[in-house]
Design a protein around this motif. Structure first.
Motif, PDB file in Angstrom:
ATOM      1  N   ILE A 111      -5.979  32.074  90.709  1.00  0.00           N
ATOM      2  CA  ILE A 111      -6.006  30.737  91.312  1.00  0.00           C
ATOM      3  C   ILE A 111      -6.537  30.795  92.743  1.00  0.00           C
ATOM      4  N   LEU A 112      -6.053  31.796  93.519  1.00  0.00           N
ATOM      5  CA  LEU A 112      -6.390  31.863  94.941  1.00  0.00           C
ATOM      6  C   LEU A 112      -7.740  32.527  95.208  1.00  0.00           C
ATOM      7  N   LYS A 113      -8.064  33.556  94.425  1.00  0.00           N
ATOM      8  CA  LYS A 113      -9.270  34.340  94.687  1.00  0.00           C
ATOM      9  C   LYS A 113     -10.341  34.201  93.625  1.00  0.00           C
ATOM     10  N   LYS A 114     -10.016  33.473  92.562  1.00  0.00           N
ATOM     11  CA  LYS A 114     -10.941  33.335  91.429  1.00  0.00           C
ATOM     12  C   LYS A 114     -11.307  34.701  90.845  1.00  0.00           C
ATOM     13  N   GLU A 115     -10.311  35.620  90.831  1.00  0.00           N
ATOM     14  CA  GLU A 115     -10.521  36.954  90.276  1.00  0.00           C
ATOM     15  C   GLU A 115      -9.821  37.040  88.924  1.00  0.00           C
ATOM     16  N   ALA A 116     -10.560  36.787  87.868  1.00  0.00           N
ATOM     17  CA  ALA A 116      -9.990  36.852  86.529  1.00  0.00           C
ATOM     18  C   ALA A 116      -9.736  38.306  86.142  1.00  0.00           C
ATOM     19  N   PRO A 117      -8.584  38.633  85.547  1.00  0.00           N
ATOM     20  CA  PRO A 117      -8.316  40.017  85.135  1.00  0.00           C
ATOM     21  C   PRO A 117      -9.241  40.452  84.011  1.00  0.00           C
ATOM     22  N   GLY A 118      -9.612  41.738  83.982  1.00  0.00           N
ATOM     23  CA  GLY A 118     -10.458  42.270  82.925  1.00  0.00           C
ATOM     24  C   GLY A 118      -9.705  42.371  81.609  1.00  0.00           C
ATOM     25  N   LYS A 119     -10.445  42.700  80.530  1.00  0.00           N
ATOM     26  CA  LYS A 119      -9.851  42.769  79.197  1.00  0.00           C
ATOM     27  C   LYS A 119      -8.763  43.837  79.125  1.00  0.00           C
ATOM     28  N   LYS A 120      -9.012  44.980  79.750  1.00  0.00           N
ATOM     29  CA  LYS A 120      -8.038  46.077  79.734  1.00  0.00           C
ATOM     30  C   LYS A 120      -6.740  45.650  80.410  1.00  0.00           C
ATOM     31  N   LEU A 121      -6.850  44.983  81.544  1.00  0.00           N
ATOM     32  CA  LEU A 121      -5.659  44.560  82.272  1.00  0.00           C
ATOM     33  C   LEU A 121      -4.916  43.464  81.524  1.00  0.00           C
ATOM     34  N   ILE A 122      -5.666  42.587  80.853  1.00  0.00           N
ATOM     35  CA  ILE A 122      -5.019  41.551  80.046  1.00  0.00           C
ATOM     36  C   ILE A 122      -4.164  42.193  78.956  1.00  0.00           C
ATOM     37  N   LEU A 123      -4.717  43.233  78.298  1.00  0.00           N
ATOM     38  CA  LEU A 123      -3.964  43.957  77.274  1.00  0.00           C
ATOM     39  C   LEU A 123      -2.691  44.562  77.864  1.00  0.00           C
ATOM     40  N   VAL A 124      -2.827  45.170  79.039  1.00  0.00           N
ATOM     41  CA  VAL A 124      -1.674  45.790  79.691  1.00  0.00           C
ATOM     42  C   VAL A 124      -0.621  44.738  80.038  1.00  0.00           C
ATOM     43  N   LEU A 125      -1.049  43.597  80.538  1.00  0.00           N
ATOM     44  CA  LEU A 125      -0.123  42.521  80.880  1.00  0.00           C
ATOM     45  C   LEU A 125       0.638  42.050  79.647  1.00  0.00           C
ATOM     46  N   ILE A 126      -0.066  41.912  78.525  1.00  0.00           N
ATOM     47  CA  ILE A 126       0.573  41.468  77.285  1.00  0.00           C
ATOM     48  C   ILE A 126       1.606  42.497  76.817  1.00  0.00           C
ATOM     49  N   LEU A 127       1.212  43.781  76.849  1.00  0.00           N
ATOM     50  CA  LEU A 127       2.136  44.838  76.438  1.00  0.00           C
ATOM     51  C   LEU A 127       3.388  44.850  77.306  1.00  0.00           C
ATOM     52  N   CYS A 128       3.190  44.714  78.626  1.00  0.00           N
ATOM     53  CA  CYS A 128       4.327  44.734  79.544  1.00  0.00           C
ATOM     54  C   CYS A 128       5.234  43.527  79.347  1.00  0.00           C
ATOM     55  N   LEU A 129       4.646  42.366  79.152  1.00  0.00           N
ATOM     56  CA  LEU A 129       5.449  41.162  78.971  1.00  0.00           C
ATOM     57  C   LEU A 129       6.262  41.238  77.688  1.00  0.00           C
ATOM     58  N   ILE A 130       5.620  41.677  76.589  1.00  0.00           N
ATOM     59  CA  ILE A 130       6.340  41.836  75.328  1.00  0.00           C
ATOM     60  C   ILE A 130       7.429  42.901  75.475  1.00  0.00           C
ATOM     61  N   GLY A 131       7.074  43.983  76.159  1.00  0.00           N
ATOM     62  CA  GLY A 131       8.038  45.057  76.347  1.00  0.00           C
ATOM     63  C   GLY A 131       9.264  44.626  77.121  1.00  0.00           C
ATOM     64  N   ILE A 132       9.057  43.894  78.214  1.00  0.00           N
ATOM     65  CA  ILE A 132      10.190  43.410  79.006  1.00  0.00           C
ATOM     66  C   ILE A 132      11.052  42.470  78.162  1.00  0.00           C
ATOM     67  N   GLY A 133      10.392  41.606  77.391  1.00  0.00           N
ATOM     68  CA  GLY A 133      11.127  40.681  76.537  1.00  0.00           C
ATOM     69  C   GLY A 133      11.975  41.400  75.497  1.00  0.00           C
ATOM     70  N   LEU A 134      11.388  42.411  74.835  1.00  0.00           N
ATOM     71  CA  LEU A 134      12.136  43.181  73.837  1.00  0.00           C
ATOM     72  C   LEU A 134      13.316  43.913  74.465  1.00  0.00           C
ATOM     73  N   MET A 135      13.141  44.355  75.704  1.00  0.00           N
ATOM     74  CA  MET A 135      14.207  45.095  76.374  1.00  0.00           C
ATOM     75  C   MET A 135      15.401  44.228  76.722  1.00  0.00           C
ATOM     76  N   THR A 136      15.139  43.009  77.133  1.00  0.00           N
ATOM     77  CA  THR A 136      16.200  42.265  77.826  1.00  0.00           C
ATOM     78  C   THR A 136      16.623  40.947  77.202  1.00  0.00           C
ATOM     79  N   LEU A 137      15.780  40.308  76.433  1.00  0.00           N
ATOM     80  CA  LEU A 137      16.121  38.990  75.908  1.00  0.00           C
ATOM     81  C   LEU A 137      16.845  39.098  74.571  1.00  0.00           C
ATOM     82  N   ASP A 138      17.749  38.172  74.330  1.00  0.00           N
ATOM     83  CA  ASP A 138      18.377  38.074  73.017  1.00  0.00           C
ATOM     84  C   ASP A 138      18.404  36.615  72.599  1.00  0.00           C
ATOM     85  N   GLY A 139      18.941  36.358  71.425  1.00  0.00           N
ATOM     86  CA  GLY A 139      18.920  34.998  70.889  1.00  0.00           C
ATOM     87  C   GLY A 139      19.759  34.020  71.680  1.00  0.00           C
ATOM     88  N   ASN A 140      20.639  34.521  72.534  1.00  0.00           N
ATOM     89  CA  ASN A 140      21.518  33.651  73.314  1.00  0.00           C
ATOM     90  C   ASN A 140      21.027  33.407  74.732  1.00  0.00           C
TER      91      ASN A 140
END
Length: 293
Positions: A111-140
């Motif tokens: 938003i601030l710099k108009k620097e879109a992340p590359g494909k590799k970084l997008i993959l890493v972001l997705i993996l990290c977000l899913i990973g954090i969710g699997l680690m900590t979130l539950d149905g409640n």
């Protein structure tokens, strides 16, 4: 080993300290208020750095102080969010929500710099977000006051990373001085808030003293100075991704010292996050070219 990889390894150690800090904060909050705790940890870190490196800190220019004051203000929001978050939600939820910086940072950078992340970084972001969710979130999982405060802290820390990235690449800003003086400003802001909103007291037990000193010296002083120095050689987005490992280290500390246990899928989440960091750090094209030769 490139300077960027070395910087990222330094930041990994910083992340380890911050992962342990959730447990240490919980120990300290048994005896002292959150604003007082933050005032102590930042001021102790600042004065320790001044004593050890005064010749390097004696002469400081105006841009360095200005950025230090600004970044210090964002750190107040970061640590109000994180510390109160630990009080009003579980360590697992706090670890996940504070680690949302990994997602918020590239979004704000775009938003601030108009620097879109590359494909590799997008993959890493997705993996990290899913990973954090699997680690900590539950149905409640339900947003509560602590959850909202942690999200605020994560957003503020994303802003902090972008400001620090801009500051360390400013030709007049000295990175080491910035790392030290931001501690002083944050501690001063927190001290004013603690005097107004709390009744500051000293820890009453050796356990809390030890936890607070570790927070001050390693999780605050060493960590923030290393962060701003290392950030000269890597990007704010890379920093955000590395800091996604914070809940992994927090979960390990909670497992051994607080008796917390992850669900089986939590360990899969940790593995995904580690895989994301590995993918980010390894230049597969370069490795393939070397293997071909």
């Amino acid at each position: 080993m490139s300077k960027q990889v070395k910087a990222d390894l330094m930041l990994l150690i910083v992340t380890l300290c911050w992962g342990v800090s959730y447990l240490l904060m919980a120990v300290c909050l048994k005896e002292i208020g959150p604003l007082t705790l933050n005032a102590y940890r930042f001021l102790i870190a600042f004065f320790a750095a001044m004593l050890l490196a005064f010749p390097k800190l004696r002469h400081v220019n105006k841009p360095t102080l200005q950025y230090s004051a600004l970044i210090g203000a964002t750190l107040v929001l970061v640590y109000i969010g994180a510390t109160y978050g630990v009080m009003y939600t579980s360590l697992s939820n706090a670890g996940f929500l504070c680690a949302l910086t990994v997602v918020i940072t590239p979004i704000l950078t775009f938003i601030l710099k108009k620097e879109a992340p590359g494909k590799k970084l997008i993959l890493v972001l997705i993996l990290c977000l899913i990973g954090i969710g699997l680690m900590t979130l539950d149905g409640n999982f339900k947003p509560a006051l602590g959850d909202i405060l942690c999200i605020m802290g994560a957003f503020a820390y994303a802003v902090d990373l972008i400001l620090a990235d801009k500051a360390v690449h400013h030709e007049e800003v000295q990175a080491f001085q910035l790392g030290v003086y931001q501690l002083g400003f944050t501690g001063a802001y927190m001290l004013v808030l603690s005097v107004v909103l709390e009744t500051p007291v000293l820890p009453g037990s050796p356990e809390v003293w030890a936890a607070m000193l570790f927070l001050a010296i390693f999780c605050t002083g060493v960590a923030f100075i290393v962060q701003v120095v290392a950030q000269q050689y890597t990007s704010a987005t890379h920093v955000g991704v590395i800091f996604a490992l914070e809940p992994v280290f927090a979960a390990i500390a909670a497992f051994f010292f607080a008796g917390e246990r992850l669900l089986p899928r939590g360990y899969w989440g940790a593995a995904l996050m580690l895989a994301g960091i590995f993918i980010m750090e390894v230049d597969f094209k370069k490795k393939a070219a070397m293997a071909a030769n």
